[in-house]
Design a protein around this motif. Structure first.
Motif, mmCIF file in Angstrom:
data_model
loop_
_atom_site.group_PDB
_atom_site.id
_atom_site.type_symbol
_atom_site.label_atom_id
_atom_site.label_comp_id
_atom_site.label_asym_id
_atom_site.label_seq_id
_atom_site.Cartn_x
_atom_site.Cartn_y
_atom_site.Cartn_z
ATOM 1 N N ARG A 72 8.315 2.297 -0.204
ATOM 2 C CA ARG A 72 8.783 3.628 0.276
ATOM 3 C C ARG A 72 7.231 3.862 1.076
ATOM 4 N N ARG A 73 6.666 4.244 0.348
ATOM 5 C CA ARG A 73 5.649 5.055 0.700
ATOM 6 C C ARG A 73 4.899 4.289 2.195
ATOM 7 N N ARG A 74 5.257 3.151 2.173
ATOM 8 C CA ARG A 74 4.993 2.162 3.308
ATOM 9 C C ARG A 74 5.566 2.652 4.562
ATOM 10 N N THR A 75 7.523 2.619 4.412
ATOM 11 C CA THR A 75 8.471 2.727 5.450
ATOM 12 C C THR A 75 8.495 3.707 5.782
ATOM 13 N N LYS A 83 15.089 11.219 5.370
ATOM 14 C CA LYS A 83 14.745 9.779 4.735
ATOM 15 C C LYS A 83 15.234 9.307 3.620
ATOM 16 N N ARG A 84 15.831 10.308 3.012
ATOM 17 C CA ARG A 84 16.988 8.857 2.612
ATOM 18 C C ARG A 84 17.871 8.265 3.522
ATOM 19 N N TYR A 114 12.302 -5.902 -3.362
ATOM 20 C CA TYR A 114 12.355 -4.082 -2.969
ATOM 21 C C TYR A 114 12.099 -3.514 -4.672
ATOM 22 N N HIS A 118 8.427 -3.223 -6.174
ATOM 23 C CA HIS A 118 7.398 -2.492 -5.860
ATOM 24 C C HIS A 118 8.462 -1.003 -5.104
ATOM 25 N N LYS A 119 9.103 -0.658 -5.288
ATOM 26 C CA LYS A 119 10.204 0.267 -4.827
ATOM 27 C C LYS A 119 8.888 1.703 -4.701
ATOM 28 N N ASP A 120 8.071 1.832 -5.067
ATOM 29 C CA ASP A 120 7.955 2.731 -4.966
ATOM 30 C C ASP A 120 6.765 2.738 -3.772
ATOM 31 N N GLU A 121 5.442 1.742 -3.760
ATOM 32 C CA GLU A 121 4.805 1.518 -2.446
ATOM 33 C C GLU A 121 5.038 0.789 -0.969
#
Length: 269
Positions: free
Chosen positions: A240-243, A213-214, A232, A235-238
């Protein structure tokens, strides 16, 4: 007005002897042939664009598309790293292609000129000469264009559709290769599983394999412009949750390709 053009997508040259032109642009310059229409033209890939070499008589007489042509030699310039120009000179000498001229520009930038078999002036020049392409423009230029209406979307949804989706499509071969490599190493028997188990294994891989993932997220971040990186980080956490689900969906949609890659790696081990 619409967005101004960002790329000269096609360059057209003219040559009476298409076979000689193919030998020069294909064998000497090393461009890949994309299309060959007997007696009409040859198309070579060159970076994000293409170079057409037309038979001038055929291109002037055409009726299906606007006719075009040129009298006498024309000029084309190909950008190359400055430190490769000396190697290009030696390469041309080995192919008995005379170097017609060289020019020193500012800031250490240089040009080297030869002629193709039709007499067209072909220049190899430091690719930074015109400084026309900033990093952000280069990044956007290579991305696939997706026709998505995002006018009414929230900022994160806009980022997902305008930025993430094109980047993931661009990186698709790399994504599949990295996922397959991880499965070949740790997904024992993956290629022999039935489809339901393969999908479950992929889902678990994307959920549990932090290193993968990383790596995948790092590739995506590396393709962001500065403005996109700002969005990015905001809104980093959101994002990543979408990606991660988008990566999983892309892998599962192409599971046959991944299975074949895993099988090939296992056979080559």
């Amino acid at each position: 007005m619409p967005t101004p053009p960002r790329l000269a997508l096609e360059t057209s040259l003219y040559a009476d002897d298409l076979a000689a032109a193919e030998q020069f642009y294909g064998d000497v310059l090393g461009l890949d042939v994309m299309l060959r229409t007997e007696g009409n033209h040859i198309t070579f890939r060159c970076g994000p664009g293409v170079v057409h070499v037309f038979d001038p008589a055929a291109s002037r007489d055409r009726t299906s598309l606007p006719a075009h042509g040129a009298e006498g030699p024309v000029h084309v310039a190909f950008g190359v790293p400055t430190d490769q120009l000396a190697a290009w000179r030696r390469h041309f000498n080995r192919h008995d292609v005379a170097v017609e001229d060289t020019t020193q520009w500012g800031d250490g930038q240089r040009s080297l000129y030869v002629r193709d078999p039709a007499g067209n002036s072909v220049e190899l020049v430091s690719s930074t000469l015109w400084s026309t392409t900033a990093r952000a423009e280069r990044l956007r230029r290579v991305r696939p264009v997706l026709d998505l209406d995002t006018a009414e979307s929230r900022p994160v949804e806009q980022f997902q559709n305008e930025t993430l989706r094109p980047i993931l499509k661009l990186l698709n071969p790399t994504i599949l290769r990295l996922v397959a490599e991880r499965l070949a190493r740790y997904g024992v028997g993956f290629a022999a599983m039935d489809r339901v188990d393969q999908r479950d294994r992929l889902r678990n891989l994307m959920k549990e394999d932090g290193r993968l993932k990383r790596t995948l997220l790092g590739m995506v971040v590396g393709h962001l412009t500065q403005d996109e990186l700002d969005a990015y980080l905001a809104h980093k956490d959101e994002v990543r949750r979408r990606t991660v689900p988008m990566l999983l969906a892309r892998a599962q949609d192409q599971i046959d390709d991944i299975v074949e890659r895993v099988r090939t790696q296992a056979e080559g081990a």
